[in-house]
Design a protein around this motif. Sequence first.
Motif, PDB file in Angstrom:
ATOM      1  N   GLU A 854       9.080  60.046  49.151  1.00 41.93           N
ATOM      2  CA  GLU A 854       8.207  59.093  49.839  1.00 41.93           C
ATOM      3  C   GLU A 854       6.830  59.731  50.087  1.00 41.93           C
ATOM      4  N   GLY A 855       5.793  58.985  49.713  1.00 44.84           N
ATOM      5  CA  GLY A 855       4.414  59.451  49.905  1.00 44.84           C
ATOM      6  C   GLY A 855       4.003  60.547  48.942  1.00 44.84           C
ATOM      7  N   ILE A 856       4.651  60.572  47.775  1.00 45.32           N
ATOM      8  CA  ILE A 856       4.292  61.593  46.786  1.00 45.32           C
ATOM      9  C   ILE A 856       2.799  61.490  46.449  1.00 45.32           C
ATOM     10  N   TYR A 857       2.133  62.582  46.344  1.00 49.60           N
ATOM     11  CA  TYR A 857       0.691  62.725  46.073  1.00 49.60           C
ATOM     12  C   TYR A 857      -0.176  62.365  47.292  1.00 49.60           C
ATOM     13  N   VAL A 889       8.102  69.857  46.271  1.00 48.29           N
ATOM     14  CA  VAL A 889       7.462  68.758  45.543  1.00 48.29           C
ATOM     15  C   VAL A 889       6.030  68.559  45.993  1.00 48.29           C
ATOM     16  N   ASP A 890       5.776  68.577  47.287  1.00 53.47           N
ATOM     17  CA  ASP A 890       4.421  68.331  47.783  1.00 53.47           C
ATOM     18  C   ASP A 890       3.472  69.473  47.419  1.00 53.47           C
ATOM     19  N   ASP A 891       3.982  70.692  47.340  1.00 57.98           N
ATOM     20  CA  ASP A 891       3.130  71.805  46.901  1.00 57.98           C
ATOM     21  C   ASP A 891       2.708  71.616  45.442  1.00 57.98           C
ATOM     22  N   VAL A 892       3.671  71.187  44.634  1.00 63.13           N
ATOM     23  CA  VAL A 892       3.361  70.994  43.215  1.00 63.13           C
ATOM     24  C   VAL A 892       2.383  69.831  43.031  1.00 63.13           C
ATOM     25  N   SER A 893       2.593  68.730  43.749  1.00 67.21           N
ATOM     26  CA  SER A 893       1.694  67.574  43.604  1.00 67.21           C
ATOM     27  C   SER A 893       0.284  67.918  44.056  1.00 67.21           C
ATOM     28  N   ASN A 894       0.156  68.689  45.117  1.00 63.07           N
ATOM     29  CA  ASN A 894      -1.190  69.093  45.566  1.00 63.07           C
ATOM     30  C   ASN A 894      -1.831  70.105  44.619  1.00 63.07           C
ATOM     31  N   THR A 895      -0.997  70.917  43.969  1.00 65.56           N
ATOM     32  CA  THR A 895      -1.537  71.837  42.955  1.00 65.56           C
ATOM     33  C   THR A 895      -2.160  71.051  41.811  1.00 65.56           C
ATOM     34  N   LEU A 896      -1.500  69.975  41.379  1.00 60.81           N
ATOM     35  CA  LEU A 896      -2.045  69.148  40.305  1.00 60.81           C
ATOM     36  C   LEU A 896      -3.347  68.488  40.731  1.00 60.81           C
ATOM     37  N   ILE A 973      -6.291  55.120  45.408  1.00 67.32           N
ATOM     38  CA  ILE A 973      -7.035  55.709  46.527  1.00 67.32           C
ATOM     39  C   ILE A 973      -6.975  57.229  46.464  1.00 67.32           C
ATOM     40  N   VAL A 974      -5.816  57.767  46.095  1.00 68.89           N
ATOM     41  CA  VAL A 974      -5.653  59.219  46.052  1.00 68.89           C
ATOM     42  C   VAL A 974      -6.346  59.826  44.839  1.00 68.89           C
ATOM     43  N   PHE A 975      -6.130  59.254  43.667  1.00 68.69           N
ATOM     44  CA  PHE A 975      -6.613  59.891  42.435  1.00 68.69           C
ATOM     45  C   PHE A 975      -8.029  59.474  42.031  1.00 68.69           C
ATOM     46  N   GLY A 976      -8.569  58.408  42.582  1.00 63.75           N
ATOM     47  CA  GLY A 976      -9.944  58.024  42.234  1.00 63.75           C
ATOM     48  C   GLY A 976     -10.943  59.117  42.566  1.00 63.75           C
TER      49      GLY A 976
END
Length: 1298
Positions: A854-857, A889-896, A973-976
Motif C-alpha cells: 500500500e502506497g508504493i512509491y 520495498v520502500d527503500d528500493v522504490s525510493n532508490t529508483l 503526482i509522484v513521478f511527474g
Amino acid sequence: MCESRVTVLDWLCVLRLEQYFEAFQSAGLVTLRQCRDLRPDQLEQMGITLPGHQRRILASLNKTHGKRIDGEREKPVPKERTKFRSNAQADCHPSSSLSSTSDPSLPPVPPRSTPNCPPQRFTSPLSPSPPARNAVSPKLDTHVAKAPAVSSRQASQNSTPTGTPTHTPTHAPLHPPNFPSAQARPQTLAIQPSAQHLGGDGRRTSLPGSPVASPLNDRNVPPLPPKAGATPKGPPPVPQRCPDVYSKGIISTAFITNVTSVGELKFEVVTNNRTFIFRAESEVERNDWVTVLQDCTRGRRPRSTISPSSPLTPEYQGNLELRGLRSKLYTVVASDKVYLYKNIEDYRIGVGITSIEMNVGNVKETDRRCFDLTTPYRIFSFIAESEQLREQWVDAMRDAIGEALSNREVAERIWVEPSNSLCADCGAVKPEWAAINLCVVVCKRCAGEHRGLGPSISKVRSLKMDRKVWTEELIQVFLLLGNERVNSFWAANVPPSEALTPSSCSEERRRFITNKYRQGKYRKYHPLYGNQRELNNALCINVQCSDVLETLSLIFCGADVNCSTGMASWPSPLSLANAHSQPLQAELISHNLNTEVVGDMDPVHYSAPTCVSHNGFLFKTASMARAITERKAREEFSRRWCTLNDGTFSYYESDKNSNPNGALKASEIVCLAVEPPEKHGYDHTFELYIESERLYLFGTDDPDSHKEWVKSIAKSFIPATAEPLLRLGFERIGRLKCKDGLNLQTSKVGWFALVGSTLHAYLADSQGEEIHLRKLNELSIQQDNEVLVLVERGRTLYIEGERKLDFADWCTAIQAAAGSGGDTLSQQQLTETDIPVIVHSCIGYITQCGLTSEGIYRKSGVNSRVAALCERFRRDARSLRLREGEHQVDDVSNTLKRFFRELEEGLFTSEDSSTWLGAAAIQDESMKISQYQLLFNKLPHVNKATLQALINHLYCVQRFSELNQMNLHNLAIVFGPTLFQTDGKDYTAGRAIEDLIQHYTSIFEVDEQQLKRQLEEITAINQMREKLNTNTEPGGHFICTVYLEEKKDTAEQHVKIPGSMTAAELVCEVLDRRNIMVKEKEYWSCWEISDKEEMERPLHYQERVLPILHSFGTDSHLLIKKHVAMDAMIVYLASKVDASKHGMMKFREERSILGLGLSSGSFHDRYFILNSNSLRMYKEVRSNRPERDWPVKNLKVYLGVKKKLRPPTCWGLTVVYESKKQEKPERQQWYLCCDTQSEMREWYATFLSIQDGLQQTRVSRVLPDARHGNVSLIPLRGSENEMRNSVAAFSQDPLAVS
C-alpha cells in the motif's frame, strides 16, 4: 651576321620556339632587329604566356644588344670608376654616358640579369649608348616593380669625377609599358634611392639608411659638396665599382592605399602603416610613375596584413641570421624568389628589404647550421636555428631555383590527362617528375626513391627542366596511358595496408616503390608470364598495332625488347614498330632497351611495420618499474628534444645534442596510455610501457602537439592489420595475449584499444570486434591476478597478462570503464536490452515483492539505506542482488525515484523536456498521441528503452490500485516532478506522465496479448504471495520463478512450490500451464542451472524441489527443457553388463590460495575407476593404490566447467562431494575433462545409473507421458561457432539420438 638580315623564323628555330612564328608575323615582326625592343607585356599580348619561353626570348635579345647593327664588333671599354657623394648614393647604370677620362685599366663590369636592376651589357666609349629606358619607365615582372627615385642620368653625372657636363638625350622620355590591371597579382615596388615617410608628428622625415634624392635640376652644374645632415648616420659608404643589384627596400603594391603627386617632381606612396616620398627626374616621368602605381592599386581592396590567401603564398618562411649582422631577418621563399624582411611585422605590412631572383642562385651547405646562397653579385651566408631547419631551408631554396629554371610547358601538357595530375605512387597533386621507361608520373619525394632503384630500372626525368628528353612522341605516350591505366598494371594488387599516402615517410616510400617496380609485387601478371618464347612472339606482334599498355605489360612481365623477330629487314621489335608507323610503340621500346627485367613473382605478402617521423620538445620524468599512483608535479619533469624516426623513439638533452639520452624501439612498446587532462603537472600527458617492464611518462601543455605525438607513436608500433584502431580516440592502446572460443590451449596475440566503455579488439586472423564493457554479464580477475575474464552473451574472452606492469593497468582501466561512467543514462551499466541495471533490478524486485504494498512509491524509505543502495548501484550495479528480507520495498522504490531525480540530462533530455510538457496541453487526443510518439522516437536509444520499461511497470502498478492504492493520478503526482525534474508546483509534468500511462498501449505500440500474459503472471504472483502470507496450507510453500526452455522474461513461470513437490510434478505443472503436449521420444526434465559456476544438472524425477531451492545461491535458477540425449544414454547403458566405467580423464581440484578464495592449480591426467560403490582416482594406469577414493552416494555431478579455469576441452564435469557426517560436514569440488563428447556422455550416464537408476523414467502418479534424464554438454556461454561445433560433434557421436 647583321641583325637586320636575320629573320624571325631562323632566330626562333635556333631557340626551338618556331611555334610562335605566326604570333611574331601577326605582330608585324619579320627581322630580329624589329624585335630588339620587345618587353614581357608585349610578349603576353602576342600570346607567349609561358614564363620560360619569355625568358628564353628576352635573354637572346639581350645578348644580341651587345652587337653593332652593321655587324662590326668593338672591344668593350672598361667603365669609369665610380665616385660617391655624401648626400646621395650614386647609382651606376649601363645607359649612362661615360666620361672620356675613364680609366681604361679597369676590367669590364659584368651585366646584371635580375629585375631589381636591368641587365647590363658591355659598352664602349666609341659607341653611343641607347636611351635609358628603365630610368624613365619602371620595369615590372610578376612580383616586383622597380622604382629608382633618382634617374640613371643624374646618377651618371654624379659618378663623373669632374664637372664636365655629360651628354643628355634630347628626346622625351618613353612612356611606361602596359602594366597589369588592378586584378593582377600584387607587385612589389623596390626602393633603390632614398625615400621619405611621415613621422609620428606628421612631418616628413628621411628613412634611415636611405639617402635623400639630390635636389639638383640643372644637370650642367657640377656636384655640390655634401651638406650637414643630408646623409644618414653611420660610416661613410665604401666606394664600389658597381652598384648593388639588390634594393634597399621593397613595398608590396598590395598594401599601397594611395599614390599622389606632391610638390615639385615628387610623388607620395601611402600604405596603412607608412608614407614614402619619391622624386623623379621630370614632370613627365613623375606622372608616369603615379599613373602606373595607381593602375596597380585601382579596383582592389588594399591589404592591411599578409593573409594565407595572398597571391604570393610562401613555400617556406621563418627567421634566418645573415652572417655579418647581429640581428635575424625574416626570410620568405615564394615561387622563384627569396624575400628578406627586417622582421615578421614588416612582412605582414608588406615592407621588405630586397628580393633575390633564384634563377642565378645556387645553394650550398657549409656548416652544421650554415648555408650559402650564391649569386653572381653577392654571397648570402645564412645561419639557421637548427641543423634540421637548415636542411628544410636548403630544400625550399633549391625548389625555388628549380622553379626559376623550369619550363611548365611539358608539365601542363602532361597534366591534361587527369590521372597524371596525381602521383602514381602516393597520390600527391601536381607531380613534376616522371619515370619515362615505366610511364608513370611521380612527385618529387617518390622520384627520389625511384632514383635509388638505378637507371636500369627507373629513368627519372623532370617535367620542367629536362626539356630535351620530352619529344612529342613521349608526351603522347604519357597522355595515352596516364597514371590510372598504367597503375592497372603496376598496382593491380596493392593491399590497403601497404598503399602510400602523400604524408608517407621515406622508408615507406622506399619499401613500396622497391616492391612495386623492382620486385613487381603488385603488378598484373600477363597470361603468358613465365613462357619467354611466347612473350617475345607476343611483343613482336603487338608492336605492330597501337596497344601501348599491352606492350608495357609484356616488357615488364619478361618479354625481351632486344629479341629477334626472325625478319632480316626488321630484326628487332623497335625496327618493327618503326616500319609499321607506330611511333609511340617505338618510343616506349627505345626507353626500355637496357631496362632490367622485374623480379619474379613473390607470393609472400609483406606486412612491414609502419614508419613514422616526428620530432619536438616534450617533458619527461624518470622511467619507473611500477604504476604511477600519485600526481607528478612540473618540477619532476625535464625538457627533452624527442624524435621518432625509422621505428625508434629517442630523446635528447636538447635539440643541439647529437647523442640521445635514451631510445625506445617501436617493437619494444607494448602499450600507450593517454592520461586525462591535468592529471599531472603538465596538462596533457601519456605513458609508454615497454617489454622490459618499464614505464615512461611524457607531458606537454600544447594539446595539438600531444595529439600528434600520441598518433605518431601509436602508428609506429600498431601493425597494419589493426590500423583501424588508430582512427579511434583511444585512452589506451596496446598488445595483449588472449584466448576465446573452443581453443583454450593456445594463446593468440590481440591488439586492443579502450575507448570510453567500449573495448575494441583485433585478434590474430580475425576482423575487428567491439566489446561493450557495461553490458558484460561478468567481469573478473582470476588465477592470482593473471587472467582477466570477460563474459558476454554467447562468448567468454580470457585476457592474459604477459607483463605485470601494463596488465595491471589494463585491468584497472577496463574495470573502471565497465562501471557506471557518469550520471547520464548511456553511462550506466546496461542490460542486453539497453536498460540500466539499476532500473531493471528495482522494477523486478518491486514487481516480485512490492506490487501489492500500500502506497508504493508514495511512502518514503529510510534515507540512510536509500543512500547506501544508490552508492552500491553506482559502484557496480551488476554485482548487487536485491533480496526479500534483506532489502525493504520502500527503500528500493525510493532508490529508483532518486536515480531518476538526479539523472543528468533527465529521462526526457533537457533539450526536449519542455516539448514533452507542451504536448500535454494538446486537447485533441489523437494529435496528442501522435506528438508523444514523435517525441518518443526522437529520444536516444537508451532513453527510449528505459522510458518504455518504466511506463510498462507503472501501468502494471496502477492496474492493481485496489491493492496498493496507487491509481493513475497518484502515480502521476509522484513521478511527474521526478522524471521531469521540476519543483512540482503545477500539474503539467504529472499530466504528461498520466497521459503516457493511460495511453501506454497506443504510444508505445504494445502487443495486447503479451501485455495480457504479463498481467496474468503478476496476478498469479500476488495470489501465491497472499496464500504464503496467510499460511493457509501446511508445509511452508515457496513461490519460485521457473523458466521454460530458456531464461528470458517471456519464459518466466511463477510457481508455488510445496514441500512435497517433486521434479516430475513441477515439470508437469509448468507444461500444463503452457498447454504443451508431450510427444513420443520426448524427455522433459527440470534442470538446476548455476550461472556463476557455469554448470547444470537434471534433477531426478523423484527428487524434491524445495530443498534444492533452499540450497540455491543468487546465481542459480530452475529450467524446464527437453532432454535430447536421454534415449541414446539408455541405449548405451542397456549394452553394458554392469554399471561401471574406467578410463583416463583430466583432473583439477578446487583449492584456495592464502585464504583469498582464488582457485589454483591446473589440469592433470589421472586414471579413474567408477563402480557401484565408489569413484577411485589413480595417478596412472599401473598404480596399485588410489590417490583418492569417494563414495558415489555423496557425489553430485554437474555438466560443465567454469571457463575461467581454462579447461583443456569443452567436455567437462563438475563434481561436488558433500560429507554426511554430522560432527564434521565437509564439501569439496573438483573438475573432470574428457577428450570427446561421447566419452563425457558415457561417464555421466554411468554416474546417473549408479546413483538413481536411470531406467526408472515413469513417475508414480498419473502424469503426462514425460520422461526425465540429462542432456549433452553444450557450452552455456559459447559463441555461435561453439554451439555449431558442439551440435556437429553430437550428431557424429555413436550415442547420438537417431
